[in-house]
Design a protein around this motif. Structure first.
Motif, PDB file in Angstrom:
ATOM      1  N   GLY A 140      16.203  -8.630 -11.098  1.00 41.41           N
ATOM      2  CA  GLY A 140      17.473  -9.323 -11.029  1.00 41.41           C
ATOM      3  C   GLY A 140      18.237  -9.044  -9.756  1.00 41.41           C
ATOM      4  N   HIS A 141      19.520  -9.329  -9.806  1.00 38.39           N
ATOM      5  CA  HIS A 141      20.401  -9.111  -8.656  1.00 38.39           C
ATOM      6  C   HIS A 141      21.693  -8.504  -9.170  1.00 38.39           C
ATOM      7  CE1 HIS A 141      22.900  -9.952  -5.101  1.00 38.39           C
ATOM      8  NE2 HIS A 141      21.748 -10.051  -4.445  1.00 38.39           N
ATOM      9  N   ARG A 142      22.249  -7.564  -8.387  1.00 37.54           N
ATOM     10  CA  ARG A 142      23.418  -6.848  -8.869  1.00 37.54           C
ATOM     11  C   ARG A 142      24.689  -7.726  -8.926  1.00 37.54           C
ATOM     12  NH1 ARG A 142      24.330  -2.125  -7.674  1.00 37.54           N
ATOM     13  NH2 ARG A 142      26.577  -2.233  -8.041  1.00 37.54           N
ATOM     14  N   SER A 143      24.588  -8.971  -8.444  1.00 42.96           N
ATOM     15  CA  SER A 143      25.723  -9.887  -8.616  1.00 42.96           C
ATOM     16  C   SER A 143      26.006 -10.134 -10.100  1.00 42.96           C
ATOM     17  CB  SER A 143      25.451 -11.217  -7.928  1.00 42.96           C
ATOM     18  OG  SER A 143      24.312 -11.861  -8.493  1.00 42.96           O
ATOM     19  N   ALA A 144      25.037  -9.827 -10.957  1.00 42.06           N
ATOM     20  CA  ALA A 144      25.228  -9.976 -12.399  1.00 42.06           C
ATOM     21  C   ALA A 144      26.390  -9.117 -12.888  1.00 42.06           C
ATOM     22  CB  ALA A 144      23.947  -9.601 -13.139  1.00 42.06           C
ATOM     23  N   ILE A 145      26.588  -7.965 -12.270  1.00 41.65           N
ATOM     24  CA  ILE A 145      27.708  -7.097 -12.668  1.00 41.65           C
ATOM     25  C   ILE A 145      29.023  -7.765 -12.301  1.00 41.65           C
ATOM     26  CG2 ILE A 145      28.814  -4.860 -12.277  1.00 41.65           C
ATOM     27  CD1 ILE A 145      26.016  -3.714 -11.788  1.00 41.65           C
ATOM     28  N   ARG A 146      29.090  -8.307 -11.084  1.00 47.55           N
ATOM     29  CA  ARG A 146      30.311  -8.990 -10.637  1.00 47.55           C
ATOM     30  C   ARG A 146      30.661 -10.146 -11.580  1.00 47.55           C
ATOM     31  NH1 ARG A 146      31.498 -13.689  -7.927  1.00 47.55           N
ATOM     32  NH2 ARG A 146      29.318 -14.271  -7.643  1.00 47.55           N
ATOM     33  N   ILE A 147      29.661 -10.936 -11.931  1.00 47.78           N
ATOM     34  CA  ILE A 147      29.913 -12.115 -12.768  1.00 47.78           C
ATOM     35  C   ILE A 147      30.347 -11.711 -14.175  1.00 47.78           C
ATOM     36  CG2 ILE A 147      28.820 -14.136 -13.796  1.00 47.78           C
ATOM     37  CD1 ILE A 147      27.068 -14.285 -11.265  1.00 47.78           C
ATOM     38  N   SER A 148      29.759 -10.637 -14.693  1.00 49.14           N
ATOM     39  CA  SER A 148      30.118 -10.217 -16.051  1.00 49.14           C
ATOM     40  C   SER A 148      31.567  -9.743 -16.150  1.00 49.14           C
ATOM     41  CB  SER A 148      29.170  -9.110 -16.529  1.00 49.14           C
ATOM     42  OG  SER A 148      29.333  -7.942 -15.754  1.00 49.14           O
ATOM     43  N   ARG A 149      32.160  -9.351 -15.018  1.00 47.76           N
ATOM     44  CA  ARG A 149      33.541  -8.850 -15.032  1.00 47.76           C
ATOM     45  C   ARG A 149      34.573  -9.942 -14.782  1.00 47.76           C
ATOM     46  NH1 ARG A 149      35.431  -5.816 -11.653  1.00 47.76           N
ATOM     47  NH2 ARG A 149      36.593  -4.308 -12.926  1.00 47.76           N
ATOM     48  N   ILE A 150      34.125 -11.167 -14.519  1.00 47.34           N
ATOM     49  CA  ILE A 150      35.061 -12.232 -14.152  1.00 47.34           C
ATOM     50  C   ILE A 150      36.109 -12.476 -15.229  1.00 47.34           C
ATOM     51  CG2 ILE A 150      35.190 -14.753 -13.898  1.00 47.34           C
ATOM     52  CD1 ILE A 150      32.718 -14.613 -12.139  1.00 47.34           C
ATOM     53  N   VAL A 151      35.689 -12.496 -16.484  1.00 48.75           N
ATOM     54  CA  VAL A 151      36.640 -12.816 -17.546  1.00 48.75           C
ATOM     55  C   VAL A 151      37.724 -11.751 -17.658  1.00 48.75           C
ATOM     56  CG1 VAL A 151      35.309 -11.734 -19.407  1.00 48.75           C
ATOM     57  CG2 VAL A 151      36.808 -13.665 -19.915  1.00 48.75           C
ATOM     58  N   SER A 152      37.371 -10.488 -17.414  1.00 46.59           N
ATOM     59  CA  SER A 152      38.381  -9.429 -17.442  1.00 46.59           C
ATOM     60  C   SER A 152      39.333  -9.545 -16.252  1.00 46.59           C
ATOM     61  CB  SER A 152      37.707  -8.054 -17.429  1.00 46.59           C
ATOM     62  OG  SER A 152      36.988  -7.834 -18.624  1.00 46.59           O
ATOM     63  N   GLU A 153      38.796  -9.927 -15.103  1.00 40.63           N
ATOM     64  CA  GLU A 153      39.655 -10.119 -13.930  1.00 40.63           C
ATOM     65  C   GLU A 153      40.554 -11.334 -14.111  1.00 40.63           C
ATOM     66  OE1 GLU A 153      37.728  -9.908 -10.115  1.00 40.63           O
ATOM     67  OE2 GLU A 153      36.215  -8.511 -10.857  1.00 40.63           O
ATOM     68  N   ALA A 154      40.021 -12.372 -14.766  1.00 36.97           N
ATOM     69  CA  ALA A 154      40.818 -13.577 -15.004  1.00 36.97           C
ATOM     70  C   ALA A 154      41.984 -13.301 -15.945  1.00 36.97           C
ATOM     71  CB  ALA A 154      39.932 -14.676 -15.565  1.00 36.97           C
ATOM     72  N   LEU A 155      41.825 -12.329 -16.833  1.00 40.53           N
ATOM     73  CA  LEU A 155      42.883 -11.990 -17.785  1.00 40.53           C
ATOM     74  C   LEU A 155      44.169 -11.597 -17.061  1.00 40.53           C
ATOM     75  CD1 LEU A 155      43.710 -11.430 -20.766  1.00 40.53           C
ATOM     76  CD2 LEU A 155      42.886  -9.087 -20.410  1.00 40.53           C
ATOM     77  N   ARG A 156      44.022 -10.971 -15.915  1.00 39.30           N
ATOM     78  CA  ARG A 156      45.204 -10.541 -15.163  1.00 39.30           C
ATOM     79  C   ARG A 156      45.939 -11.711 -14.522  1.00 39.30           C
ATOM     80  NH1 ARG A 156      40.975  -7.051 -13.131  1.00 39.30           N
ATOM     81  NH2 ARG A 156      40.930  -5.111 -14.336  1.00 39.30           N
ATOM     82  N   LEU A 157      45.234 -12.820 -14.352  1.00 34.32           N
ATOM     83  CA  LEU A 157      45.850 -14.005 -13.735  1.00 34.32           C
ATOM     84  C   LEU A 157      46.357 -14.992 -14.773  1.00 34.32           C
ATOM     85  CD1 LEU A 157      43.193 -14.807 -10.973  1.00 34.32           C
ATOM     86  CD2 LEU A 157      45.335 -13.562 -10.689  1.00 34.32           C
ATOM     87  N   GLU A 158      45.629 -15.119 -15.882  1.00 33.84           N
ATOM     88  CA  GLU A 158      45.919 -16.146 -16.885  1.00 33.84           C
ATOM     89  C   GLU A 158      46.365 -15.497 -18.188  1.00 33.84           C
ATOM     90  OE1 GLU A 158      45.904 -19.265 -16.319  1.00 33.84           O
ATOM     91  OE2 GLU A 158      44.575 -19.656 -14.620  1.00 33.84           O
ATOM     92  N   SER A 159      47.648 -15.441 -18.402  1.00 38.49           N
ATOM     93  CA  SER A 159      48.143 -14.863 -19.646  1.00 38.49           C
ATOM     94  C   SER A 159      49.166 -15.759 -20.338  1.00 38.49           C
ATOM     95  CB  SER A 159      48.782 -13.487 -19.382  1.00 38.49           C
ATOM     96  OG  SER A 159      49.843 -13.616 -18.447  1.00 38.49           O
TER      97      SER A 159
END
Length: 482
Positions: A140-159
């Motif tokens: 695989g590619h370690r970008s999978a970690i970045r993508i898996s965290r997107i929803v948690s990062e989006a939580l800080r923007l969209e509340s």
């Protein structure tokens, strides 16, 4: 009183006026004739009024009981995982379904990209650095970690008033009306993780049947995202050997004791080749998403990929809930089986095939691992016929419009010209048909009732080369008998 015209002749002035108007009257009658004959392409000679359902037990739109949780498009935040290397081509897929001012959310990239002015795209964000997280999967590619965290990062923007976060890739196309329909069935105040499995049985074995595949997209309720964000970083560190972002997400959901709620309208499309069989055999559920357009054939032959998806989505303007829903009927006089996938394609086959057989997707595609094993799929399939007389004649959607006068949707399907093997059957050949006209009423409440396919009826026609169909609610005691 007498009816003789000789007793009541009109004044000479009127006769003179009528004679001077003869050219105009002739032109008017000719115009009316041309208009009436042009309508024959849309309506058969015997069908000039609105077709209505005979089932008195069906509830109409106006008095249907209120159901669902009043979820609207404004309550959904889309989180789109994208790559800067592929951005130039993949952004064209996003433009097809993104609606500025209506949809909300953002694209999450690994690096900055050039952004043109006035492009109808979501806001662009750069994901946080993930180098502190271990990744040991060699395939695989370690970008999978970045993508898996997107929803948690989006939580800080969209509340503000967000009920659902919907994940998808940059080559995922959503039917946004159906995203709303599906999510409106669920209580957004509870923990929900909603998506679907892969079409490939092997993929589901290698990863999990309990995992929502990220390319097909999945939805997570707001309170569950809040709970996930508290523990996700710790969870990710416990699974360095996993391949992708979606299996990491499922691993964290397992730790939160939240199972996958399956909605088969999310499509990963882990197949290659022609999607005709897959889409024509769509389950009785709203079409929510499609994926993997770079590896499958264009949905409509002769079109480029982006153009073909745009063409498919044209029908959503009139009845998004019915897009690619299957109907089956028969022309018993000519002994033809007719398979309708509304807004997409119609197939006409010689001979009478049972509904049980026709509703199964035909293998016009091949598996993700390019094996020719019918057991490689996560659903039943049937082989493409090898009999020269039963090769289907395919008619793809050409145009769709709404007839306000009759309150009906009119779909025009034109034949896909391809070579057919010689057939020695004496029955009439569908090759004589060049156009199929489908009449349908809009059905915004179809998913508020128990799931059921629409019925299909062959209508009479005197117009050579044109077949007329009606698709809609099944009437009382209406059964497909063959």
């Amino acid at each position: 009183m007498t009816s003789s015209s000789t007793q009541h002749r009109p004044p000479i002035g009127i006769i003179t006026t009528l004679r001077s108007s003869l050219p105009f009257l002739f032109f008017l009658l000719l115009l009316l004739y041309l208009i009436s004959t042009s309508k024959l392409l849309i309506y058969p000679p015997h069908i000039t009024t609105k077709i209505t359902c005979q089932d008195s037990n069906l509830t109409t739109t106006n008095n249907h009981p209120k159901t669902g949780y009043d979820t609207e498009l404004k309550h959904i935040a889309f989180c789109i995982a994208a790559s800067s290397k592929l951005w130039k081509s993949r952004k064209e897929y996003i433009k097809l379904w993104w609606r500025p001012g209506e949809t909300r959310g953002a694209v999450w990239l690994d690096n900055q990209v050039k952004i043109k002015k006035n492009e109808t795209l979501p806001d662009i964000h750069i994901s946080q650095d993930t180098s502190r997280f271990p990744y040991t999967n060699r395939q695989g590619h370690r970008s999978a970690i970045r993508i898996s965290r997107i929803v948690s990062e989006a939580l800080r923007l969209e509340s503000d008033d967000v009920r659902w976060f919907v994940m998808g890739d940059d080559d995922t196309v959503f039917v946004v009306e159906n995203v709303v329909r599906v999510l409106n069935k669920y209580n957004h105040n509870q923990f929900y993780y909603i998506g679907s499995s892969s079409e490939s049985h092997f993929q589901n074995i290698f990863f999990s049947y309990s995992m929502a595949y990220g390319g097909g997209g999945f939805a997570i309720s707001y309170p569950l995202v809040k709970e996930l964000a508290k523990m996700q970083d710790r969870c990710i560190k416990r699974y360095p050997g996993l391949y992708g972002s979606d299996d990491r997400m499922q691993a964290c959901m397992a730790e939160l004791n939240v199972p996958l709620t399956k909605e088969p309208g999310f499509h990963q499309n882990d197949v290659y080749g022609n999607l005709l069989g897959l889409l024509s055999g769509h389950p009785v559920t709203p079409l929510v998403s499609l994926h993997h357009f770079d590896v499958i054939d264009p949905i409509f032959p002769g079109m480029k990929r982006v153009e073909s998806i745009k063409h498919l989505l044209e029908s959503t303007k009139y009845d998004s809930g019915s897009l690619i829903q299957q109907s089956i009927c028969y022309d018993m006089k000519r002994e033809w089986s007719v398979l309708v996938s509304w807004g997409f394609a119609i197939q006409i086959m010689r001979g009478i095939l049972s509904p049980r057989e026709l509703e199964i997707p035909s293998r016009t595609f091949i598996n993700w691992y390019k094996v020719l094993d019918f057991t490689a799929y996560a659903f039943n399939t049937r082989p493409v016929t090898g009999h020269p007389c039963q090769k289907p004649f395919v008619f793809y959607i050409n145009s769709t419009r709404y007839d306000e006068l009759r309150g009906q949707i009119i779909g025009i399907y034109t034949v896909h010209r391809e070579r057919h093997p010689r057939c020695r059957w004496k029955m009439e050949s569908p090759e004589k048909i060049h156009t199929v006209v489908v009449l349908k009423q809009e059905d915004p409440d179809r998913w508020l009732r128990a799931p059921r396919k629409d019925c299909c009826r062959v209508l009479p026609s005197r117009k050579e080369g044109i077949m007329y169909l009606w698709v809609g609610h099944c009437g009382e005691n209406e059964v497909i008998e063959v």
